[in-house]
Scaffold this motif. Sequence first.
Motif, mmCIF file in Angstrom:
data_model
loop_
_atom_site.group_PDB
_atom_site.id
_atom_site.type_symbol
_atom_site.label_atom_id
_atom_site.label_comp_id
_atom_site.label_asym_id
_atom_site.label_seq_id
_atom_site.Cartn_x
_atom_site.Cartn_y
_atom_site.Cartn_z
ATOM 1 N N TRP A 43 31.409 44.652 45.061
ATOM 2 C CA TRP A 43 31.309 43.208 45.247
ATOM 3 C C TRP A 43 32.447 42.450 44.566
ATOM 4 C CZ3 TRP A 43 27.888 41.000 48.518
ATOM 5 C CH2 TRP A 43 26.835 41.792 48.959
ATOM 6 N N SER A 44 33.384 43.137 43.951
ATOM 7 C CA SER A 44 34.460 42.464 43.226
ATOM 8 C C SER A 44 35.440 41.792 44.176
ATOM 9 C CB SER A 44 35.218 43.467 42.354
ATOM 10 O OG SER A 44 34.358 44.076 41.424
ATOM 11 N N GLY A 45 35.976 40.631 43.741
ATOM 12 C CA GLY A 45 37.022 39.967 44.496
ATOM 13 C C GLY A 45 36.736 38.495 44.728
ATOM 14 N N TYR A 85 34.514 33.854 42.772
ATOM 15 C CA TYR A 85 35.049 35.159 42.389
ATOM 16 C C TYR A 85 33.945 35.954 41.714
ATOM 17 C CZ TYR A 85 37.821 38.837 40.260
ATOM 18 O OH TYR A 85 38.320 40.059 39.904
ATOM 19 N N ARG A 86 33.859 37.244 42.063
ATOM 20 C CA ARG A 86 32.883 38.142 41.446
ATOM 21 C C ARG A 86 33.586 39.383 40.911
ATOM 22 N NH1 ARG A 86 28.744 37.628 46.458
ATOM 23 N NH2 ARG A 86 27.355 36.008 45.659
ATOM 24 N N TRP A 87 33.016 39.944 39.852
ATOM 25 C CA TRP A 87 33.485 41.239 39.376
ATOM 26 C C TRP A 87 32.266 42.095 39.070
ATOM 27 C CZ3 TRP A 87 33.948 36.647 36.872
ATOM 28 C CH2 TRP A 87 33.344 36.511 35.618
ATOM 29 N N GLN A 88 32.375 43.372 39.394
ATOM 30 C CA GLN A 88 31.256 44.301 39.290
ATOM 31 C C GLN A 88 31.542 45.361 38.238
ATOM 32 O OE1 GLN A 88 29.949 45.920 43.023
ATOM 33 N NE2 GLN A 88 28.480 47.327 42.098
ATOM 34 N N THR A 89 30.548 45.632 37.395
ATOM 35 C CA THR A 89 30.621 46.712 36.431
ATOM 36 C C THR A 89 29.331 47.506 36.547
ATOM 37 O OG1 THR A 89 30.732 47.275 34.081
ATOM 38 C CG2 THR A 89 29.845 45.093 34.630
ATOM 39 N N THR A 91 26.183 48.619 38.191
ATOM 40 C CA THR A 91 25.355 47.941 39.193
ATOM 41 C C THR A 91 25.224 46.440 38.934
ATOM 42 O OG1 THR A 91 23.376 48.516 37.916
ATOM 43 C CG2 THR A 91 24.011 50.016 39.687
ATOM 44 N N TRP A 92 25.853 45.947 37.863
ATOM 45 C CA TRP A 92 25.770 44.528 37.523
ATOM 46 C C TRP A 92 26.966 43.774 38.097
ATOM 47 C CZ3 TRP A 92 21.392 42.573 35.737
ATOM 48 C CH2 TRP A 92 20.491 43.440 35.098
ATOM 49 N N VAL A 93 26.682 42.582 38.605
ATOM 50 C CA VAL A 93 27.714 41.750 39.227
ATOM 51 C C VAL A 93 27.700 40.369 38.560
ATOM 52 C CG1 VAL A 93 28.539 40.714 41.378
ATOM 53 C CG2 VAL A 93 27.441 42.967 41.417
ATOM 54 N N PHE A 94 28.881 39.889 38.174
ATOM 55 C CA PHE A 94 29.023 38.579 37.543
ATOM 56 C C PHE A 94 29.969 37.731 38.395
ATOM 57 C CE2 PHE A 94 28.238 41.823 34.388
ATOM 58 C CZ PHE A 94 27.180 41.301 33.648
ATOM 59 N N GLY A 95 29.778 36.409 38.367
ATOM 60 C CA GLY A 95 30.630 35.579 39.204
ATOM 61 C C GLY A 95 30.653 34.129 38.794
ATOM 62 N N LEU A 96 31.619 33.410 39.365
ATOM 63 C CA LEU A 96 31.765 31.965 39.243
ATOM 64 C C LEU A 96 31.923 31.404 40.641
ATOM 65 C CD1 LEU A 96 34.336 31.819 36.289
ATOM 66 C CD2 LEU A 96 31.888 31.301 36.155
ATOM 67 N N GLU A 97 31.309 30.225 40.887
ATOM 68 C CA GLU A 97 31.345 29.668 42.244
ATOM 69 C C GLU A 97 31.348 28.149 42.220
ATOM 70 O OE1 GLU A 97 28.912 31.226 45.822
ATOM 71 O OE2 GLU A 97 27.902 29.354 45.254
ATOM 72 N N GLY A 134 24.054 39.160 38.864
ATOM 73 C CA GLY A 134 23.295 39.828 39.910
ATOM 74 C C GLY A 134 23.171 41.311 39.676
ATOM 75 N N TYR A 135 22.286 41.922 40.449
ATOM 76 C CA TYR A 135 22.082 43.368 40.410
ATOM 77 C C TYR A 135 22.265 43.899 41.816
ATOM 78 C CZ TYR A 135 20.123 47.899 39.139
ATOM 79 O OH TYR A 135 19.954 49.235 38.900
#
Length: 245
Positions: A43-45, A85-89, A91-97, A134-135
């Motif tokens: 989900w990164s990008g 933008y999201r970045w995944q580590t 199974t966890w996903v973090f983002g700004l929108e 997110g998960y």
Amino acid sequence: MKKFLLGTVALVALGVAAPAVAADLPARTYTKAPAYVAAVYDWSGFYIGANAGGGWFKDNWNSLGGFDLGSHTGDGAVAGGQIGYRWQTGTWVFGLEAQGDWADLKGDHDDTFFSTRSDNSKLKAFGLFTGQIGYAWNNALLYAKGGAAVTSTNYNVSFPIAGVTASTNDVTKWGATVGAGLEYGFAPNWSIAVEYDHIFIDRKDVDFAFTATGIYSGTLRTGGDTDLVTARLNYRWGGPLIPRF
């Protein structure tokens, strides 16, 4: 007869020599089949997308003296876009929108203090600036979001019997928002989602002016929360499929 005997001797000699030659050949080598590679959705990008749906709100009215002037609910459609933008580590996903929408949410009620007056409001636009967590289950993502919200609303009061109307300019209000969504990646760079958001907006003093003359007519206190449900389509750059062995 002589030829027959010579042929027989040759066949016997070949049969005796064959096992000896085979014994001198190297042992057969076996090649292990390549391991199965399972594709994992990343989900990164950066992403950009569009959304559309509907919403509803409640607007509470008071006079500056504290008199309750009643309240109403309104509803309607919304449509707009988002970028983030999201970045995944793991199974966890973090983002700004950042999200911006046009809106047509409107409602009205009969004023409880002035029985011949109608109080109206129309939410015309809103923006959300949020962080996400997110998960992910491969190409499915469940996420929560929260941050700041801004709305643009127009208010007016009318006395139908007298034919008099007073209104405001578009009133900007800041508040907070929380939400949640479920997103599904149906292609390496495309995803669809359904999202719910709640906007908290406190009451604020707004100035009214007579529509016909533009002369100030009074100040009232208005405000209330908004709920939104939207369908979203996103396109993402980066974040290729990650091979997992």
